[in-house]
Design an enzyme around this catalytic site. Structure first.
Site, mmCIF file in Angstrom:
data_model
loop_
_atom_site.group_PDB
_atom_site.id
_atom_site.type_symbol
_atom_site.label_atom_id
_atom_site.label_comp_id
_atom_site.label_asym_id
_atom_site.label_seq_id
_atom_site.Cartn_x
_atom_site.Cartn_y
_atom_site.Cartn_z
ATOM 1 N N HIS A 14 0.866 -1.088 -0.017
ATOM 2 C CA HIS A 14 0.099 0.020 0.028
ATOM 3 C C HIS A 14 0.878 1.201 0.252
ATOM 4 O O HIS A 14 1.605 1.656 0.972
ATOM 5 C CB HIS A 14 -1.014 0.083 0.997
ATOM 6 C CG HIS A 14 -1.803 1.179 1.365
ATOM 7 N ND1 HIS A 14 -3.134 1.047 1.546
ATOM 8 C CD2 HIS A 14 -1.679 2.443 1.005
ATOM 9 C CE1 HIS A 14 -3.656 2.222 1.656
ATOM 10 N NE2 HIS A 14 -2.840 3.192 1.381
ATOM 11 N N HIS A 16 1.623 5.415 -1.818
ATOM 12 C CA HIS A 16 1.321 6.677 -2.637
ATOM 13 C C HIS A 16 2.421 7.108 -3.204
ATOM 14 O O HIS A 16 3.212 7.404 -2.597
ATOM 15 C CB HIS A 16 0.307 7.808 -1.511
ATOM 16 C CG HIS A 16 -0.810 7.307 -1.049
ATOM 17 N ND1 HIS A 16 -2.050 7.593 -1.834
ATOM 18 C CD2 HIS A 16 -0.836 6.537 0.151
ATOM 19 C CE1 HIS A 16 -2.776 6.815 -1.000
ATOM 20 N NE2 HIS A 16 -2.238 6.217 0.422
ATOM 21 N N HIS A 175 -4.469 -0.393 6.175
ATOM 22 C CA HIS A 175 -4.069 0.247 7.190
ATOM 23 C C HIS A 175 -4.814 0.287 8.722
ATOM 24 O O HIS A 175 -5.314 1.286 8.902
ATOM 25 C CB HIS A 175 -3.675 1.762 6.920
ATOM 26 C CG HIS A 175 -4.625 2.357 6.050
ATOM 27 N ND1 HIS A 175 -6.092 2.482 6.323
ATOM 28 C CD2 HIS A 175 -4.773 3.106 4.598
ATOM 29 C CE1 HIS A 175 -6.823 2.900 5.179
ATOM 30 N NE2 HIS A 175 -5.764 3.387 4.217
ATOM 31 N N ASP A 248 1.466 2.805 3.413
ATOM 32 C CA ASP A 248 0.660 4.062 3.220
ATOM 33 C C ASP A 248 1.776 5.289 3.338
ATOM 34 O O ASP A 248 1.114 6.290 3.602
ATOM 35 C CB ASP A 248 -0.419 4.042 4.508
ATOM 36 C CG ASP A 248 -1.541 5.125 3.816
ATOM 37 O OD1 ASP A 248 -1.551 5.278 2.693
ATOM 38 O OD2 ASP A 248 -2.022 5.446 5.010
HETATM 39 O O1 DOR Z 1 -3.122 9.695 5.495
HETATM 40 C C1 DOR Z 1 -3.516 9.300 4.419
HETATM 41 N N1 DOR Z 1 -2.962 9.821 3.372
HETATM 42 N N2 DOR Z 1 -4.511 8.409 4.440
HETATM 43 C C2 DOR Z 1 -4.924 8.177 3.135
HETATM 44 O O2 DOR Z 1 -5.910 7.336 3.107
HETATM 45 C C3 DOR Z 1 -4.670 8.800 2.023
HETATM 46 C C4 DOR Z 1 -3.178 9.567 2.061
HETATM 47 C C5 DOR Z 1 -2.835 10.370 1.045
HETATM 48 O O3 DOR Z 1 -3.210 10.119 -0.130
HETATM 49 O O4 DOR Z 1 -2.128 11.327 1.300
HETATM 50 ZN ZN ZN Z 2 -3.086 5.211 1.714
#
Ligand code: DOR
Ligand code: ZN
Length: 347
Positions: A14, A16, A175, A248
């Site tokens: 997971h 980004h 998460h 995450d």
């Molecule tokens: O803290 C987070 N940031 N939780 C999420 O679900 C998305 C993520 C983000 O894209 O910044």
């Molecule tokens: Zn996420």
């Protein structure tokens, strides 16, 4: 010789990456540690189709340094309008590894997410039939639910009924942050797994609020009370095959975090493995780390385990206070701290 730990090359289930200059700057932090990563589709605009996922995949690959081997595994962002045929074609072509359910309004760039799971039932039925996994951001969004209760209420109102209705669907409860989530995963069948982030193993909600507001500790789902952190540590280090690594890591520029309405997300990619391994060491469970980091995830997804190994050394490493990422300053998780483990650069 320093103490060391060698394990099969791990994956991040997971993550980004964002897009553009930030993406190009953050990809190497992940690629030096992980062989694969499940890439989140919450770009602006979101990655809602297999065509968009394919193009994003190419942009990420172009950012992987030549000396590193890394495979991005793509996800599609589900909306009320998602086309089941497109999901199925993307999955069978190997473009899509999973689809992602963001309840509309739950987190960063989720405004176009799903307003009611009933609206995507035909898509989910199709996914269950073809074995395509569903990644779930598990929080309700109703104004009347306290932010610290949103995960537990999501289990009751959405996730438990969904799993009961579609027992064949592979669901990754992402998460997880609460004892209730651990209890749910334990009680569910083997088609339900969960990822756990380093921050939810390392911090509780005091880290965000005691002594002043600390925006770099804020992510969603928000860190909860200490009892929940302890439940997560127990689950991650238990040896259960249902839990696997998912950082995450979510980079946001410093100015967007340090704001009157700061963004949710912790950029943990630079020292993710070091952060996790110290938790396993503190719990006396270093022998369980390889399963969590390198085996449980691919087995759950039905993908091959990676070949090759990495070696972590028990050597102190200082974490930078901030990192320049494509012209933006980003504050990493553990900024300014000393980590007790280090992953040396390969070669
Ligand atoms: O803290 C987070 N940031 N939780 C999420 O679900 C998305 C993520 C983000 O894209 O910044
Ligand atoms: Zn996420």
């Amino acid at each position: 010789m320093a103490e060391s730990l060698t394990l099969r090359r791990p994956d991040d289930w997971h993550l980004h990456f964002r897009d553009g200059a930030i993406m190009r700057a953050v990809v190497p932090y992940t690629a030096r540690q992980f062989a694969r990563a499940i890439v989140m589709p919450n770009l602006s605009p979101p990655v809602t189709t297999s065509v968009l996922a394919d193009a994003y995949h190419e942009r990420i690959l172009a950012a992987v340094p030549e000396v590193m081997e890394f495979t991005p595994l793509m996800t599609a962002y589900l909306t009320d309008e998602t086309d089941a045929d497109d999901m199925a074609a993307g999955f069978s072509d190997g473009v899509l590894t999973a689809a992602k359910l963001y309840p509309a309004g739950a987190t960063t760039n989720s405004a176009q997410g799903v307003t009611d799971v009933a609206n995507i039932m035909p898509v989910l039925e199709r996914m269950a039939a073809i074995g395509m996994p569903l990644c779930v951001h598990g929080e309700v969004t109703s104004d009347d639910i306290d932010i610290f209760d949103r995960e537990a209420v999501f289990i009751e109102r959405v996730l438990a009924p969904l799993v009961e209705k579609l027992p064949e669907l592979k669901v990754i409860f992402e998460h997880i942050t609460t004892r209730q989530a651990v209890e749910f995963v334990e009680s569910a069948g083997d088609r339900v797994g969960a990822t756990i982030t380093p921050q939810h193993l390392q911090i509780n909600r005091n880290a965000i609020l005691v002594g002043g507001i600390r925006p770099h500790m804020f992510c969603l789902p928000v860190a909860k009370r200490e009892e929940h952190r302890l439940a997560l540590r127990k689950a991650a280090t238990s040896g259960s095959a249902k839990y696997f690594l998912g950082t995450d890591s979510a980079p946001h520029p410093r100015h967007a975090k340090e704001s009157s309405c700061g963004c949710a997300g912790i950029f943990n990619a630079p020292h993710a493995l070091e952060s996790y391994v110290s938790v396993f060491e503190e719990e006396g469970a270093l022998d369980k780390f390889e399963a969590f980091a390198s085996e449980n995830g691919p087995r759950f997804y039905g993908l091959p385990l990676n070949e090759g190994t990495i070696t972590l050394e028990k050597v102190d490493v200082e974490v930078a206070d901030e990192i320049d990422c494509g012209g933006e300053t980003i504050v990493p998780f553990h900024a300014g701290e000393t980590m007790r483990w280090r992953l040396p650069d390969a070669g």
